[in-house]
Design an enzyme around this catalytic site. Structure first.
Site, PDB file in Angstrom:
ATOM      1  N   GLU A   1       0.813  -1.224   0.000  1.00 22.22           N
ATOM      2  CA  GLU A   1       0.000   0.000   0.000  1.00 22.22           C
ATOM      3  C   GLU A   1       0.850   1.281   0.000  1.00 22.22           C
ATOM      4  OE1 GLU A   1      -3.032  -0.363   3.050  1.00 22.22           O
ATOM      5  OE2 GLU A   1      -4.008  -1.959   1.926  1.00 22.22           O
TER       6      GLU A   1
ATOM      7  N   GLU B   1      -5.354  -8.297  -0.533  1.00 19.24           N
ATOM      8  CA  GLU B   1      -6.170  -7.970   0.640  1.00 19.24           C
ATOM      9  C   GLU B   1      -7.600  -7.653   0.215  1.00 19.24           C
ATOM     10  OE1 GLU B   1      -4.857  -4.932   3.383  1.00 19.24           O
ATOM     11  OE2 GLU B   1      -2.784  -5.566   3.117  1.00 19.24           O
TER      12      GLU B   1
HETATM   13  C1  JJW Z   1      -8.073  11.995   7.418  1.00 23.93           C
HETATM   14  C2  JJW Z   1      -8.761  10.883   6.697  1.00 23.93           C
HETATM   15  O1  JJW Z   1      -8.230   9.623   7.106  1.00 23.93           O
HETATM   16  C3  JJW Z   1      -9.172   8.622   7.066  1.00 23.93           C
HETATM   17  C4  JJW Z   1      -8.477   7.273   7.319  1.00 23.93           C
HETATM   18  O2  JJW Z   1      -7.894   6.859   6.062  1.00 23.93           O
HETATM   19  C5  JJW Z   1      -7.578   5.536   5.932  1.00 23.93           C
HETATM   20  C6  JJW Z   1      -7.515   5.028   4.650  1.00 23.93           C
HETATM   21  C7  JJW Z   1      -7.199   3.704   4.458  1.00 23.93           C
HETATM   22  C8  JJW Z   1      -6.981   2.897   5.569  1.00 23.93           C
HETATM   23  C9  JJW Z   1      -6.712   1.482   5.343  1.00 23.93           C
HETATM   24  C10 JJW Z   1      -6.640   0.492   6.292  1.00 23.93           C
HETATM   25  N1  JJW Z   1      -6.498  -0.631   5.593  1.00 23.93           N
HETATM   26  C11 JJW Z   1      -6.443  -2.007   6.132  1.00 23.93           C
HETATM   27  C12 JJW Z   1      -4.979  -2.320   6.178  1.00 23.93           C
HETATM   28  N2  JJW Z   1      -4.426  -2.548   4.819  1.00 23.93           N
HETATM   29  C13 JJW Z   1      -3.127  -3.107   5.094  1.00 23.93           C
HETATM   30  C14 JJW Z   1      -3.308  -3.976   6.319  1.00 23.93           C
HETATM   31  O3  JJW Z   1      -2.294  -3.653   7.235  1.00 23.93           O
HETATM   32  C15 JJW Z   1      -4.682  -3.599   6.899  1.00 23.93           C
HETATM   33  O4  JJW Z   1      -4.612  -3.412   8.289  1.00 23.93           O
HETATM   34  N3  JJW Z   1      -6.412  -0.370   4.294  1.00 23.93           N
HETATM   35  N4  JJW Z   1      -6.575   0.927   4.124  1.00 23.93           N
HETATM   36  C16 JJW Z   1      -7.029   3.412   6.855  1.00 23.93           C
HETATM   37  C17 JJW Z   1      -7.336   4.741   7.046  1.00 23.93           C
END
Ligand code: JJW
Length: 448
Positions: free
Chosen positions: A166, A352
């Site tokens: 990611e 994922e």
């Molecule tokens: C200010 C705005 O902010 C809002 C939060 O913004 C996000 C965006 C995306 C995520 C997010 C979490 N995950 C799951 C993980 N993928 C890898 C693996 O380690 C899982 O734990 N994928 N995307 C979290 C937060």
């Protein structure tokens, strides 16, 4: 009944990551990572949770592998913790760290499970962050040194490799939005980080080839999909920017050798430029063998000049959401898979996909039927894409077990297996048994 049959060699798996499950943060010679620091910083992680113990998989990995055997997966995606291998980032190699992962990988192979290894899943050695992290070319070189150690140690045992998990999260969630470690909030910094990790990716792929390491290598971007709220050009362009920052910003340099020009110009208007050095783009665009993609949700977006650097606002459309608040909308996965065809019919693995459903244990099980519904919807979209001729080779559910969900700490649960964080007892959920059946049959059935 409708049956969706999958190809006979389709890979079914689950995914985890080192900092989220291992624990043993100060054992086996491990050094400190940016997530050890970030989770100890007041206010950064819900409830002040951290990965000191997590699921204790450092000690319980054999039990975890028994669960994988029971589930019937043939592929398991995990990540190696750089701070266990080179504790201070680019100094001495820690033999104890390598030995841990050899024991783990050997047990996986014994169980007939294909190891699918991510080199970097966010746990950067803190010492390198202290020197500027991914903005500093020293970190890039240190990553290549770390990757070389791993390639030499595990060539022949591991045949599926990912450099970075990611990149959008590593660069923008962590350095523009400040939500993840190290918590910077600066556009130029985030663009520098994105470029640094891309150069590191390319150098590591080049090293992988030079060493003749067995297997295939790629990268795993997390996908964003957004459809416009109206038919206006402004709303469509806002969606284009949202999609591009997760996808094109990283995959255009890798597959085309240049950044998406419309986004470069967008950022130049915001006062930020890409720090490209001589030879960088040639290195970044080393050919890769596979693409991992992570998909969770999609949005309906509209142009809003007040909505962050992309001026793209996601609207609440009243859809059903998971317990982390993400809309359940599986058609975005199908759209994303077709969107990626612009890079060619490249081999793709869903590295994922999963749902945050926080149901607890009642009468010795977890009745997480909402997770089953989510998985079924998304797996059918996978089948639909394969049916269209898309080169989709496998699916890994996030996650094998509940674990440390970054800034959300332990309150958000993505696992097929419930973890009691006091006793560390693992309990398969109803979704575990549903997925077990899908894997056994290699098909999904739905009531017509
Ligand atoms: C200010 C705005 O902010 C809002 C939060 O913004 C996000 C965006 C995306 C995520 C997010 C979490 N995950 C799951 C993980 N993928 C890898 C693996 O380690 C899982 O734990 N994928 N995307 C979290 C937060």
């Amino acid at each position: 009944m409708t049956f969706f049959h999958f190809p006979k060699d389709f890979k079914w798996g689950t995914a985890t990551a080192s900092y989220q499950i291992e624990g043993a943060y100060n054992e086996g010679g491990r050094g400190m990572s940016i997530w050890d620091t970030f989770s100890r910083t007041p206010g950064k992680v819900f409830n002040g949770d951290n990965g000191d113990i997590a699921c204790d998989s450092y000690h319980r990995y054999e039990e975890d592998i028994e669960l994988m055997k029971k589930l019937g997966i043939n592929t398991y995606r995990f990540s190696i913790a750089w701070p266990r291998i080179i504790p201070d980032g680019d100094g001495e190699i820690n033999r104890e760290g390598l030995d841990f992962y050899h024991r783990f990988v050997d047990k996986l192979l014994e169980a007939g499970i294909e190891p699918f290894c991510t080199l970097y899943h966010w746990d950067l050695p803190q010492t390198l962050q202290d020197e500027g992290g991914w903005e500093n070319r020293r970190t890039v070189e240190a990553f290549v040194k770390y990757a070389e150690v791993i390639f030499k140690e595990f060539s022949g045992k591991i045949n599926y490799w990912l450099t970075f998990n990611e990149p959008w999260c590593i660069a923008f969630l962590s350095n523009l939005l400040g939500v993840h470690a190290p918590g910077n909030q600066d556009l130029q910094t985030s663009i520098n980080v994105a470029h640094g990790l891309l150069v590191a990716h390319g150098k590591a792929v080049k090293k992988f080839r030079e060493l003749g390491t067995t297997g295939e290598i790629g990268i795993a971007p997390n996908m964003a999909w957004a459809v416009p709220y109206s038919k206006s050009r402004e709303d469509q362009e806002a969606c284009d920017r949202t999609i591009a920052l997760n996808t094109d910003w990283f995959l255009d340099p890798i597959y085309k050798g240049h950044y998406p020009q419309f986004m470069v110009e967008w950022f130049e208007q915001a006062g930020a430029t890409v720090p490209i050095q001589e030879g960088d783009m040639e290195i970044i665009s080393q050919p890769i063998d596979l693409l991992g993609i992570n998909y969770y949700t999609m949005g309906v977006n509209r142009y809003n000049p007040e909505a962050g650097v992309l001026q793209s606002e996601e609207l609440n459309m009243g859809l059903p959401v998971t317990d982390i608040g993400w809309p359940v909308e599986s058609r975005g996965l199908y759209e994303v898979l077709h969107y990626l065809q612009k890079y060619g019919n490249v081999p793709i693995y869903i590295t994922e996909n999963g749902a945050c459903i926080n149901d607890g244990i009642e009468k010795d099980t977890v009745a997480d039927y909402r997770r089953i519904s989510y998985l079924q919807q998304h797996m059918i979209q996978v089948h639909r894409a394969i049916n269209d001729g898309i080169n989709l080779k496998g699916y890994m559910a996030w996650s094998l077990m509940d674990n440390f969900e970054w800034a959300e700490g332990y309150r958000m649960r993505f696992g097929l297996v419930h973890v009691d964080y006091r006793s560390l007892v693992r309990t398969p959920k109803e979704s575990f048994y549903w997925y077990q059946n899908v894997i056994k049959n290699n098909w999904i059935e739905t009531r017509t």
